[in-house]
Write a protein that holds these residues in place. Structure first.
Motif, PDB file in Angstrom:
ATOM      1  N   ASN A  62      24.964   2.730  52.169  1.00  0.00           N
ATOM      2  CA  ASN A  62      25.279   3.784  51.205  1.00  0.00           C
ATOM      3  C   ASN A  62      25.558   3.190  49.836  1.00  0.00           C
ATOM      4  O   ASN A  62      26.637   2.647  49.590  1.00  0.00           O
ATOM      5  N   MET A  63      24.562   3.308  48.951  1.00  0.00           N
ATOM      6  CA  MET A  63      24.686   2.834  47.575  1.00  0.00           C
ATOM      7  C   MET A  63      24.050   3.881  46.665  1.00  0.00           C
ATOM      8  O   MET A  63      23.124   4.578  47.069  1.00  0.00           O
ATOM      9  N   PRO A  64      24.544   3.973  45.435  1.00  0.00           N
ATOM     10  CA  PRO A  64      23.910   4.909  44.499  1.00  0.00           C
ATOM     11  C   PRO A  64      22.510   4.442  44.140  1.00  0.00           C
ATOM     12  O   PRO A  64      22.194   3.257  44.224  1.00  0.00           O
ATOM     13  N   GLY A  65      21.664   5.378  43.728  1.00  0.00           N
ATOM     14  CA  GLY A  65      20.275   5.026  43.421  1.00  0.00           C
ATOM     15  C   GLY A  65      19.524   4.814  44.715  1.00  0.00           C
ATOM     16  O   GLY A  65      19.545   5.657  45.605  1.00  0.00           O
ATOM     17  N   MET A  66      18.888   3.683  44.837  1.00  0.00           N
ATOM     18  CA  MET A  66      18.156   3.346  46.058  1.00  0.00           C
ATOM     19  C   MET A  66      19.154   2.983  47.158  1.00  0.00           C
ATOM     20  O   MET A  66      19.992   2.108  46.974  1.00  0.00           O
ATOM     21  N   SER A  67      19.061   3.637  48.293  1.00  0.00           N
ATOM     22  CA  SER A  67      19.970   3.350  49.409  1.00  0.00           C
ATOM     23  C   SER A  67      19.547   2.061  50.112  1.00  0.00           C
ATOM     24  O   SER A  67      18.437   1.552  49.909  1.00  0.00           O
ATOM     25  N   GLY A  68      20.419   1.572  50.947  1.00  0.00           N
ATOM     26  CA  GLY A  68      20.095   0.388  51.733  1.00  0.00           C
ATOM     27  C   GLY A  68      18.928   0.614  52.680  1.00  0.00           C
ATOM     28  O   GLY A  68      18.126  -0.284  52.914  1.00  0.00           O
ATOM     29  N   LEU A  69      18.810   1.824  53.224  1.00  0.00           N
ATOM     30  CA  LEU A  69      17.682   2.121  54.110  1.00  0.00           C
ATOM     31  C   LEU A  69      16.362   2.129  53.343  1.00  0.00           C
ATOM     32  O   LEU A  69      15.341   1.658  53.845  1.00  0.00           O
ATOM     33  N   GLU A  70      16.390   2.642  52.112  1.00  0.00           N
ATOM     34  CA  GLU A  70      15.182   2.598  51.285  1.00  0.00           C
ATOM     35  C   GLU A  70      14.842   1.151  50.926  1.00  0.00           C
ATOM     36  O   GLU A  70      13.681   0.752  50.968  1.00  0.00           O
ATOM     37  N   LEU A  71      15.859   0.376  50.580  1.00  0.00           N
ATOM     38  CA  LEU A  71      15.662  -1.045  50.290  1.00  0.00           C
ATOM     39  C   LEU A  71      15.052  -1.753  51.494  1.00  0.00           C
ATOM     40  O   LEU A  71      14.121  -2.544  51.348  1.00  0.00           O
ATOM     41  N   LEU A  72      15.553  -1.454  52.668  1.00  0.00           N
ATOM     42  CA  LEU A  72      15.055  -2.077  53.889  1.00  0.00           C
ATOM     43  C   LEU A  72      13.550  -1.882  54.040  1.00  0.00           C
ATOM     44  O   LEU A  72      12.816  -2.836  54.316  1.00  0.00           O
ATOM     45  N   SER A  73      13.079  -0.666  53.838  1.00  0.00           N
ATOM     46  CA  SER A  73      11.642  -0.393  53.966  1.00  0.00           C
ATOM     47  C   SER A  73      10.825  -1.216  52.977  1.00  0.00           C
ATOM     48  O   SER A  73       9.784  -1.781  53.327  1.00  0.00           O
ATOM     49  N   VAL A  74      11.297  -1.318  51.733  1.00  0.00           N
ATOM     50  CA  VAL A  74      10.555  -2.055  50.712  1.00  0.00           C
ATOM     51  C   VAL A  74      10.604  -3.558  50.983  1.00  0.00           C
ATOM     52  O   VAL A  74       9.583  -4.247  50.868  1.00  0.00           O
ATOM     53  N   VAL A  75      11.764  -4.061  51.363  1.00  0.00           N
ATOM     54  CA  VAL A  75      11.884  -5.499  51.665  1.00  0.00           C
ATOM     55  C   VAL A  75      10.994  -5.870  52.842  1.00  0.00           C
ATOM     56  O   VAL A  75      10.325  -6.906  52.824  1.00  0.00           O
ATOM     57  N   ARG A  76      10.963  -5.038  53.862  1.00  0.00           N
ATOM     58  CA  ARG A  76      10.122  -5.342  55.033  1.00  0.00           C
ATOM     59  C   ARG A  76       8.655  -5.406  54.619  1.00  0.00           C
ATOM     60  O   ARG A  76       7.882  -6.191  55.157  1.00  0.00           O
ATOM     61  N   ALA A  77       8.250  -4.575  53.649  1.00  0.00           N
ATOM     62  CA  ALA A  77       6.863  -4.578  53.180  1.00  0.00           C
ATOM     63  C   ALA A  77       6.570  -5.794  52.300  1.00  0.00           C
ATOM     64  O   ALA A  77       5.511  -6.409  52.423  1.00  0.00           O
ATOM     65  N   LYS A  78       7.497  -6.142  51.413  1.00  0.00           N
ATOM     66  CA  LYS A  78       7.257  -7.229  50.459  1.00  0.00           C
ATOM     67  C   LYS A  78       7.648  -8.601  50.988  1.00  0.00           C
ATOM     68  O   LYS A  78       7.074  -9.600  50.572  1.00  0.00           O
ATOM     69  N   ARG A  79       8.650  -8.658  51.857  1.00  0.00           N
ATOM     70  CA  ARG A  79       9.138  -9.931  52.387  1.00  0.00           C
ATOM     71  C   ARG A  79       9.376  -9.805  53.894  1.00  0.00           C
ATOM     72  O   ARG A  79      10.513  -9.848  54.364  1.00  0.00           O
TER      73      ARG A  79
END
Length: 129
Positions: A62-79
């Motif tokens: 739970n973070m403002p802006g991009m959530s940790g779950l959204e970050l997770l999806s992008v990180v898994r795709a990029k790294r």
């Protein structure tokens, strides 16, 4: 080669807490910890560290802006090579399911069990050696 753990949390006291818990490891150079206060800052740093030295990303959900779950999806795709463990104060089954479905390798609830986290870090350090 130095190895890094990237911690993402919008709460400013998290850095102080983690640095205190791992002060001996950090002082000895066993690993380095970097901190980001937003998912976008963490994503930028995760993409910059390209040499395999980023061994773990710990992210609040739970973070403002991009959530940790959204970050997770992008990180898994990029790294996809970087393991991600999600951290939340709300350890409900639905959140855990979403995190695992999106590629999280682990899930910790606050207050963090630092003994458990230390074991996880030790395992990542063995794999990196």
């Amino acid at each position: 080669m130095s190895v890094y753990i990237l911690v993402v949390d919008d709460e400013p006291d998290v850095e102080v807490l983690f640095r205190g818990q791992f002060r001996r490891d950090l002082r000895s150079g066993r690993f380095r910890m970097e901190f980001a206060t937003s998912a976008l800052g963490a994503l930028r740093r995760a993409v910059e560290i390209r040499d395999g030295s980023l061994i773990l990303l710990l992210s609040d959900i739970n973070m403002p802006g991009m959530s940790g779950l959204e970050l997770l999806s992008v990180v898994r795709a990029k790294r996809p090579d970087v393991p991600v463990i999600m951290i939340t104060a709300y350890g409900d089954a639905e959140t855990r399911r979403k995190a695992i479905e999106r590629g999280a390798e682990g899930f910790l609830t606050k207050p963090i069990d630092f003994t458990l986290l230390r074991r996880e870090i030790d395992m990542r350090l063995e794999h990196a050696a």
